[in-house]
Design a protein around this motif. Structure first.
Motif, short mmCIF file in Angstrom:
data_model
loop_
_atom_site.label_atom_id
_atom_site.label_comp_id
_atom_site.label_asym_id
_atom_site.label_seq_id
_atom_site.Cartn_x
_atom_site.Cartn_y
_atom_site.Cartn_z
N ASP A 186 0.82 -1.22 0.00
CA ASP A 186 0.00 0.00 0.00
C ASP A 186 0.85 1.26 0.00
OD1 ASP A 186 -0.94 0.10 3.56
OD2 ASP A 186 1.01 0.08 2.55
N ASP A 210 2.58 2.49 -2.76
CA ASP A 210 2.78 3.03 -4.11
C ASP A 210 4.20 2.78 -4.63
OD1 ASP A 210 2.55 6.15 -5.91
OD2 ASP A 210 1.53 4.27 -6.33
N LYS A 228 -0.22 -1.91 -10.01
CA LYS A 228 1.00 -1.47 -9.34
C LYS A 228 1.13 -2.07 -7.95
CE LYS A 228 3.66 2.73 -8.45
NZ LYS A 228 3.65 4.22 -8.49
N GLU A 229 0.03 -2.21 -7.24
CA GLU A 229 0.11 -2.63 -5.84
C GLU A 229 0.16 -4.15 -5.67
OE1 GLU A 229 -2.39 -1.10 -7.28
OE2 GLU A 229 -4.33 -2.04 -6.76
N SER A 238 10.72 1.60 -3.18
CA SER A 238 10.47 2.70 -4.08
C SER A 238 11.65 2.87 -5.02
CB SER A 238 10.25 3.98 -3.26
OG SER A 238 9.97 5.06 -4.10
#
Lengths: 113, 119
Positions: A26, A28, A71-72, A95
């Protein structure tokens, strides 16, 4: 608080079954990873993904495939489970373009009988 | 090629004594270095990292690690061990020379060191 979740903590499957392991983050994060952990061998990278629908093989991809449609979410697929795939499976995310560490899920202990 | 070595499978120490868990690495370029801890049947938890700057980095739960470039080492230390520190510890390295402009974040892990602290 950052969160990586995996669909199951414990899973028992039979030889030859198709197995899906799901991972959701969660935060990103762009990058997601699947490892397997075996005693004495540490963590070995199976596959990783750096964007939606993008994937790269890690060190031990044989017998596995992956899917990243959102994406998640990053899924690990065992097309035809075998007993030598009995292991702890760990998902992680990070990230892109930062010094951030990888964040790990709680793991799925898969037993193939 | 990248690699991480944790030369000790097990480290045993008495509570209250200092502990050291050893790690050496090999990379082509500049490294980012990490320590993680894993409790039984759990995922890995981040402890600390070295990116740049001061060679002594401090992390969670009173742990610290010293980066030594000449010896390519990143040993984990704690001045006074607790029974609750008993766990599996992993060292990991990120090789910036193969990280595609720091976009991938791929880590290479050692095999882990089981730390046991007895009362």
């Amino acid at each position: 608080d950052v969160k990586v979740t995996q669909s199951s903590r414990y899973l028992v499957k039979r030889t030859g079954e198709k197995v899906f392991l799901e991972c959701v983050q969660d935060m990103d994060h762009e990058n997601m990873f699947w490892y397997r952990q075996d005693p004495g061998l540490g963590l070995r990278l199976i596959y990783f993904s750096y964007d939606v629908k993008m994937k790269e093989k890690g060190d031990i991809p044989e017998g596995y495939s992956v899917s990243r449609e959102k994406k998640e979410r990053f899924s690990l697929i065992l097309e035809s489970a075998s007993t030598n795939q009995t292991s702890m499976y760990l998902c992680a995310s990070t990230s892109a373009g930062t010094t951030y560490e990888q964040y790990f899920g709680p793991g799925t202990r898969l037993t193939v009988t | 090629a990248q690699s991480v070595a944790q030369p000790e499978d097990q480290v045993n120490v008495a509570e209250g004594n200092p502990l050291t868990v050893k790690c050496t690495y090999s990379v082509s370029g500049n490294p980012y270095l990490f320590w993680y801890v894993q409790y039984p049947n759990r995922g890995l938890q981040f402890l600390l990292k070295y990116i740049t700057g001061d060679n002594l980095v401090k992390g969670s739960y009173g742990f610290e690690a010293e980066f030594n470039k000449s010896q390519t080492s990143f040993h984990l230390k704690k001045p006074s061990a607790l029974v609750s520190d008993s766990a599996l510890y992993f060292c990991a390295v990120r090789d910036l020379s193969t990280d595609r402009g720091s976009t991938l974040g791929r880590l290479y892990f050692g095999r882990g060191t089981q730390l046991t602290v007895w009362p």
